[in-house]
Motif scaffolding. Sequence first.
Motif, PDB file in Angstrom:
ATOM      1  N   CYS A   1       0.841  -1.208   0.000  1.00  0.00           N
ATOM      2  CA  CYS A   1       0.000   0.000   0.000  1.00  0.00           C
ATOM      3  C   CYS A   1       0.867   1.246   0.000  1.00  0.00           C
ATOM      4  O   CYS A   1       0.600   2.217  -0.725  1.00  0.00           O
ATOM      5  CB  CYS A   1      -0.911   0.026   1.230  1.00  0.00           C
ATOM      6  SG  CYS A   1      -2.041  -1.372   1.376  1.00  0.00           S
ATOM      7  N   VAL A   2       1.917   1.228   0.815  1.00  0.00           N
ATOM      8  CA  VAL A   2       2.808   2.382   0.912  1.00  0.00           C
ATOM      9  C   VAL A   2       3.501   2.642  -0.413  1.00  0.00           C
ATOM     10  O   VAL A   2       3.601   3.792  -0.871  1.00  0.00           O
ATOM     11  CB  VAL A   2       3.838   2.162   2.034  1.00  0.00           C
ATOM     12  CG1 VAL A   2       4.908   3.256   2.015  1.00  0.00           C
ATOM     13  CG2 VAL A   2       3.142   2.128   3.389  1.00  0.00           C
ATOM     14  N   LEU A   3       3.970   1.588  -1.075  1.00  0.00           N
ATOM     15  CA  LEU A   3       4.646   1.759  -2.363  1.00  0.00           C
ATOM     16  C   LEU A   3       3.721   2.390  -3.393  1.00  0.00           C
ATOM     17  O   LEU A   3       4.091   3.373  -4.050  1.00  0.00           O
ATOM     18  CB  LEU A   3       5.150   0.413  -2.869  1.00  0.00           C
ATOM     19  CG  LEU A   3       5.751   0.425  -4.284  1.00  0.00           C
ATOM     20  CD1 LEU A   3       6.969   1.333  -4.356  1.00  0.00           C
ATOM     21  CD2 LEU A   3       6.101  -0.995  -4.733  1.00  0.00           C
ATOM     22  N   SER A   4       2.531   1.839  -3.565  1.00  0.00           N
ATOM     23  CA  SER A   4       1.625   2.367  -4.584  1.00  0.00           C
ATOM     24  C   SER A   4       1.170   3.779  -4.239  1.00  0.00           C
ATOM     25  O   SER A   4       1.010   4.627  -5.133  1.00  0.00           O
ATOM     26  CB  SER A   4       0.416   1.439  -4.758  1.00  0.00           C
ATOM     27  OG  SER A   4      -0.267   1.248  -3.547  1.00  0.00           O
ATOM     28  N   ALA A   5       0.985   4.079  -2.945  1.00  0.00           N
ATOM     29  CA  ALA A   5       0.608   5.428  -2.540  1.00  0.00           C
ATOM     30  C   ALA A   5       1.747   6.409  -2.791  1.00  0.00           C
ATOM     31  O   ALA A   5       1.516   7.551  -3.222  1.00  0.00           O
ATOM     32  CB  ALA A   5       0.205   5.446  -1.067  1.00  0.00           C
ATOM     33  N   ALA A   6       2.974   5.987  -2.531  1.00  0.00           N
ATOM     34  CA  ALA A   6       4.127   6.856  -2.777  1.00  0.00           C
ATOM     35  C   ALA A   6       4.270   7.155  -4.267  1.00  0.00           C
ATOM     36  O   ALA A   6       4.539   8.302  -4.660  1.00  0.00           O
ATOM     37  CB  ALA A   6       5.402   6.208  -2.237  1.00  0.00           C
ATOM     38  N   ILE A   7       4.085   6.153  -5.103  1.00  0.00           N
ATOM     39  CA  ILE A   7       4.159   6.369  -6.549  1.00  0.00           C
ATOM     40  C   ILE A   7       3.066   7.334  -6.994  1.00  0.00           C
ATOM     41  O   ILE A   7       3.306   8.241  -7.802  1.00  0.00           O
ATOM     42  CB  ILE A   7       4.049   5.026  -7.300  1.00  0.00           C
ATOM     43  CG1 ILE A   7       5.279   4.157  -7.022  1.00  0.00           C
ATOM     44  CG2 ILE A   7       3.883   5.257  -8.806  1.00  0.00           C
ATOM     45  CD1 ILE A   7       5.152   2.740  -7.537  1.00  0.00           C
ATOM     46  N   THR A   8       1.859   7.150  -6.456  1.00  0.00           N
ATOM     47  CA  THR A   8       0.753   8.051  -6.780  1.00  0.00           C
ATOM     48  C   THR A   8       1.096   9.487  -6.399  1.00  0.00           C
ATOM     49  O   THR A   8       0.872  10.426  -7.173  1.00  0.00           O
ATOM     50  CB  THR A   8      -0.528   7.607  -6.054  1.00  0.00           C
ATOM     51  OG1 THR A   8      -0.814   6.240  -6.381  1.00  0.00           O
ATOM     52  CG2 THR A   8      -1.711   8.474  -6.454  1.00  0.00           C
ATOM     53  N   ALA A   9       1.640   9.668  -5.201  1.00  0.00           N
ATOM     54  CA  ALA A   9       2.013  11.007  -4.739  1.00  0.00           C
ATOM     55  C   ALA A   9       3.066  11.629  -5.639  1.00  0.00           C
ATOM     56  O   ALA A   9       2.993  12.817  -5.987  1.00  0.00           O
ATOM     57  CB  ALA A   9       2.520  10.926  -3.300  1.00  0.00           C
ATOM     58  N   LEU A  10       4.045  10.852  -6.043  1.00  0.00           N
ATOM     59  CA  LEU A  10       5.135  11.372  -6.866  1.00  0.00           C
ATOM     60  C   LEU A  10       4.656  11.709  -8.278  1.00  0.00           C
ATOM     61  O   LEU A  10       5.116  12.691  -8.878  1.00  0.00           O
ATOM     62  CB  LEU A  10       6.279  10.356  -6.896  1.00  0.00           C
ATOM     63  CG  LEU A  10       7.002  10.217  -5.540  1.00  0.00           C
ATOM     64  CD1 LEU A  10       7.764   8.905  -5.467  1.00  0.00           C
ATOM     65  CD2 LEU A  10       7.941  11.399  -5.314  1.00  0.00           C
ATOM     66  N   LEU A  11       3.726  10.927  -8.807  1.00  0.00           N
ATOM     67  CA  LEU A  11       3.123  11.274 -10.092  1.00  0.00           C
ATOM     68  C   LEU A  11       2.363  12.591  -9.968  1.00  0.00           C
ATOM     69  O   LEU A  11       2.422  13.445 -10.858  1.00  0.00           O
ATOM     70  CB  LEU A  11       2.188  10.157 -10.561  1.00  0.00           C
ATOM     71  CG  LEU A  11       2.847   8.858 -11.029  1.00  0.00           C
ATOM     72  CD1 LEU A  11       1.792   7.784 -11.252  1.00  0.00           C
ATOM     73  CD2 LEU A  11       3.630   9.089 -12.324  1.00  0.00           C
ATOM     74  N   ALA A  12       1.649  12.753  -8.862  1.00  0.00           N
ATOM     75  CA  ALA A  12       0.899  13.993  -8.640  1.00  0.00           C
ATOM     76  C   ALA A  12       1.825  15.194  -8.527  1.00  0.00           C
ATOM     77  O   ALA A  12       1.435  16.323  -8.869  1.00  0.00           O
ATOM     78  CB  ALA A  12       0.042  13.866  -7.386  1.00  0.00           C
ATOM     79  N   LYS A  13       3.062  14.952  -8.083  1.00  0.00           N
ATOM     80  CA  LYS A  13       4.033  16.036  -7.959  1.00  0.00           C
ATOM     81  C   LYS A  13       4.749  16.326  -9.275  1.00  0.00           C
ATOM     82  O   LYS A  13       5.614  17.208  -9.333  1.00  0.00           O
ATOM     83  CB  LYS A  13       5.042  15.702  -6.862  1.00  0.00           C
ATOM     84  CG  LYS A  13       4.440  15.707  -5.458  1.00  0.00           C
ATOM     85  CD  LYS A  13       5.411  15.201  -4.402  1.00  0.00           C
ATOM     86  CE  LYS A  13       6.458  16.249  -4.055  1.00  0.00           C
ATOM     87  NZ  LYS A  13       5.911  17.344  -3.239  1.00  0.00           N
ATOM     88  N   GLY A  14       4.411  15.550 -10.319  1.00  0.00           N
ATOM     89  CA  GLY A  14       4.935  15.846 -11.642  1.00  0.00           C
ATOM     90  C   GLY A  14       6.040  14.951 -12.145  1.00  0.00           C
ATOM     91  O   GLY A  14       6.567  15.182 -13.244  1.00  0.00           O
ATOM     92  N   LEU A  15       6.418  13.895 -11.407  1.00  0.00           N
ATOM     93  CA  LEU A  15       7.468  13.004 -11.866  1.00  0.00           C
ATOM     94  C   LEU A  15       6.963  12.113 -12.993  1.00  0.00           C
ATOM     95  O   LEU A  15       5.779  11.758 -13.037  1.00  0.00           O
ATOM     96  CB  LEU A  15       7.985  12.126 -10.726  1.00  0.00           C
ATOM     97  CG  LEU A  15       9.142  12.699  -9.888  1.00  0.00           C
ATOM     98  CD1 LEU A  15       8.686  13.922  -9.110  1.00  0.00           C
ATOM     99  CD2 LEU A  15       9.709  11.628  -8.959  1.00  0.00           C
TER     100      LEU A  15
END
Length: 270
Positions: free
Chosen positions: A203-217
Amino acid sequence: MSTYVMSLAGLDPSGGAGLLADIKTFEAHRLHGLGVCTALTAQTDSEFLGVEWLTADKIIAQALPLLEKFPVAYCKVGIVSHPAVLAEVFPALRKIAPGLQFILDPVLKASAGYVFHSAISRQWEAVLPYLRLLTPNFEEVIAMSGEPHGEKAAQHLARHCAVLLKGGHRMDRKGWDILYDGDARIDFGPHSDDVFPKHGSGCVLSAAITALLAKGLLLEDACREGKAYTYRYLQSSPSLLGWHGMQNALQNSSDFGHHLTCSIKQKGQQ
């Protein structure tokens, strides 16, 4: 870049997985986390006792007011009772937020062994085209595709969306994750074996990826940085429950203490 990101996930009272873990991860990335509950669970970090599922209508009813008010571009998705629920939820949410991108962590059973559902591959086919990214482990990708081999199964699903095949459950090359995005394949090696197992690390991994995509990565960079964040989370505590954003918190605390000390010295010199 929007500072708002959404999670559709189950409520885990331990806080180690699901909705609460997603919100913690979002906030560690300095984003506002918006949470929509898909299931009420009774569990601890080591024992799963039961679940009460929310229907597609109830999930949609929670999400729509948030999407109407906040500019959400990315949404992480966790447990649901069946992929047919997502086949209803995704188009309903896209009507309000046409560009909304979904990252699905297909949790088919709890780490304690409880099986959520056994949907077959063709029941996932209506859901996959909505996804920006799917993050299955080896057991999940085989169950979702019907293919007997993990990497071939991931390639099969990658015809519909990008797939990050997690390597935590594989016997060979343990800890190696593989991103399939179109014709590209990118391998991410493990940082170290010096980690502690954690409830909800997927859950943490997929949430972190989601957050980083939202930040523009870009997707590849988001997966790489998300893996690094999860590694730090796995190191954060010897127990099954970890700490989020501790390095940032400690750094901010140190900076504040240094600033306060300097201010006191300056006042004493006046």
